[in-house]
Design an enzyme around this catalytic site. Structure first.
Site, mmCIF file in Angstrom:
data_model
loop_
_atom_site.group_PDB
_atom_site.id
_atom_site.type_symbol
_atom_site.label_atom_id
_atom_site.label_comp_id
_atom_site.label_asym_id
_atom_site.label_seq_id
_atom_site.Cartn_x
_atom_site.Cartn_y
_atom_site.Cartn_z
ATOM 1 N N LYS A 42 0.820 -1.196 0.000
ATOM 2 C CA LYS A 42 0.000 0.000 0.000
ATOM 3 C C LYS A 42 0.858 1.253 0.000
ATOM 4 C CE LYS A 42 -3.454 -2.381 2.816
ATOM 5 N NZ LYS A 42 -3.783 -2.662 4.217
ATOM 6 N N GLY A 43 2.106 1.093 0.454
ATOM 7 C CA GLY A 43 2.965 2.258 0.690
ATOM 8 C C GLY A 43 3.227 3.120 -0.530
ATOM 9 N N GLU A 98 7.581 2.550 -5.758
ATOM 10 C CA GLU A 98 7.680 2.128 -4.363
ATOM 11 C C GLU A 98 7.856 3.327 -3.436
ATOM 12 O OE1 GLU A 98 7.305 0.076 -2.212
ATOM 13 O OE2 GLU A 98 8.045 -1.923 -2.643
ATOM 14 N N ASP A 99 7.474 3.157 -2.192
ATOM 15 C CA ASP A 99 7.770 4.206 -1.218
ATOM 16 C C ASP A 99 9.188 4.076 -0.665
ATOM 17 O OD1 ASP A 99 7.037 1.853 0.049
ATOM 18 O OD2 ASP A 99 5.972 2.842 1.685
ATOM 19 N N ASP A 102 14.234 -1.090 1.350
ATOM 20 C CA ASP A 102 14.811 -1.312 2.673
ATOM 21 C C ASP A 102 15.833 -2.462 2.547
ATOM 22 O OD1 ASP A 102 15.171 -1.454 5.416
ATOM 23 O OD2 ASP A 102 13.062 -1.481 5.895
ATOM 24 N N PHE A 151 13.243 4.604 11.854
ATOM 25 C CA PHE A 151 11.889 4.166 11.524
ATOM 26 C C PHE A 151 11.072 5.392 11.123
ATOM 27 C CE2 PHE A 151 7.487 3.022 12.403
ATOM 28 C CZ PHE A 151 7.410 1.850 11.666
ATOM 29 N N VAL A 152 10.678 5.417 9.845
ATOM 30 C CA VAL A 152 9.975 6.592 9.338
ATOM 31 C C VAL A 152 8.538 6.270 8.951
ATOM 32 C CG1 VAL A 152 12.016 7.840 8.552
ATOM 33 C CG2 VAL A 152 10.929 6.203 7.012
ATOM 34 N N ASP A 158 3.753 3.428 6.943
ATOM 35 C CA ASP A 158 2.815 3.282 8.051
ATOM 36 C C ASP A 158 3.483 2.867 9.351
ATOM 37 O OD1 ASP A 158 3.312 0.558 7.009
ATOM 38 O OD2 ASP A 158 1.813 -0.012 8.511
ATOM 39 N N ARG A 164 -0.139 6.692 7.064
ATOM 40 C CA ARG A 164 0.255 6.750 5.646
ATOM 41 C C ARG A 164 -0.159 8.075 5.022
ATOM 42 N NH1 ARG A 164 1.456 1.372 4.093
ATOM 43 N NH2 ARG A 164 0.183 -0.217 5.085
HETATM 44 C C1 PRP Z 1 7.252 -1.978 2.600
HETATM 45 C C2 PRP Z 1 7.538 -1.001 1.465
HETATM 46 C C3 PRP Z 1 8.210 -1.876 0.449
HETATM 47 C C4 PRP Z 1 8.933 -2.902 1.281
HETATM 48 C C5 PRP Z 1 10.376 -2.541 1.342
HETATM 49 O O1 PRP Z 1 6.062 -2.627 2.293
HETATM 50 O O2 PRP Z 1 6.363 -0.425 0.962
HETATM 51 O O3 PRP Z 1 7.258 -2.529 -0.385
HETATM 52 O O4 PRP Z 1 8.356 -2.865 2.583
HETATM 53 O O5 PRP Z 1 11.075 -3.416 2.182
HETATM 54 P P1 PRP Z 1 12.179 -4.421 1.667
HETATM 55 O O6 PRP Z 1 13.116 -3.655 0.769
HETATM 56 O O7 PRP Z 1 12.833 -4.842 2.960
HETATM 57 O O8 PRP Z 1 11.521 -5.546 0.973
HETATM 58 P P2 PRP Z 1 5.220 -3.477 3.344
HETATM 59 O O9 PRP Z 1 5.442 -4.933 3.076
HETATM 60 O O10 PRP Z 1 5.476 -2.952 4.713
HETATM 61 O O11 PRP Z 1 3.730 -3.208 2.890
HETATM 62 P P3 PRP Z 1 2.960 -1.809 2.806
HETATM 63 O O12 PRP Z 1 3.520 -1.057 1.628
HETATM 64 O O13 PRP Z 1 1.549 -2.255 2.579
HETATM 65 O O14 PRP Z 1 3.154 -1.080 4.101
#
Ligand code: PRP
Length: 181
Positions: A42-43, A98-99, A102, A151-152, A158, A164
């Site tokens: 969703k991010g 992507e947001d 990580d 942690f942002v 979120d 969000r």
């Molecule tokens: C978060 C973010 C990326 C992913 C990055 O999504 O939106 O998709 O984690 O992390 P990584 O590089 O360690 O894979 P999340 O799974 O938290 O879902 P969300 O977007 O619905 O919050």
């Protein structure tokens, strides 16, 4: 929501200014390619919405929902598809939106998946990059901002599903998550 934040890392103005630059760069490269912009839910939603409005080219939108995190701070290490694309990607020029990158697990998984589906090309634009957390050898093609290992929340990111819609990127006050049950 301001009272929940310890520090603003990237302001709304900075985000919007950077989005204009990214949109112009990407649009110039994809002028005649009709790219398929794939928002990773969703991010990625707020970023996708603002980015495509600044891209003055013909393009398509699609959405994938994958999960790599639990409800807290740490990745479970697994990537699961919750919602797949609605159209085939064979022969399409795909851009993941992507947001944050990580560990890099999500995008590594998505690249492999779309390569196996024979996309013509696959690139990624991520608003944020947190290189200190990387466990996979993954680099997005366009990055909005590199951020430290904090942690942002906000602008798609979120805390337990919330925040969000905060319009900037902020560090949450420690007391917010230390006080939880
Ligand atoms: C978060 C973010 C990326 C992913 C990055 O999504 O939106 O998709 O984690 O992390 P990584 O590089 O360690 O894979 P999340 O799974 O938290 O879902 P969300 O977007 O619905 O919050």
């Amino acid at each position: 929501m301001d009272e929940l934040m310890a520090e603003i890392l990237v302001s709304e103005d900075q985000i919007q200014a950077r989005i204009k630059e990214l949109a112009a760069e990407i649009a110039a490269e994809y002028q005649d390619k009709r790219p398929l912009m794939v928002c990773v839910l969703k991010g990625g939603m707020p970023f996708m919405a603002d980015l495509v409005k600044q891209m003055d080219i013909i393009l398509d939108l699609d959405f994938m929902d994958v999960s790599s995190y639990g409800d807290g701070f740490e990745s479970s290490g697994e990537v699961k598809i919750i919602k797949d694309l609605s159209e085939p990607v064979k022969g399409r020029h795909v851009i993941f939106v992507e947001d944050i990158v990580d560990t890099g697990r999500t995008l590594t998984y998505l690249y492999d998946l779309l390569q196996s589906r024979q996309a013509a090309s696959i690139k990624t634009v991520s608003l944020l990059d947190k290189p200190a957390r990387r466990s996979q050898d993954f680099q997005a093609d366009w990055i909005g901002f590199e951020i430290p290992d904090k942690f942002v929340v906000g602008y798609g990111l979120d805390y337990e599903g919330a925040l969000r819609n905060y319009p900037q990127i902020a560090v949450l006050k420690e007391s917010v998550y230390m006080d939880r049950d």
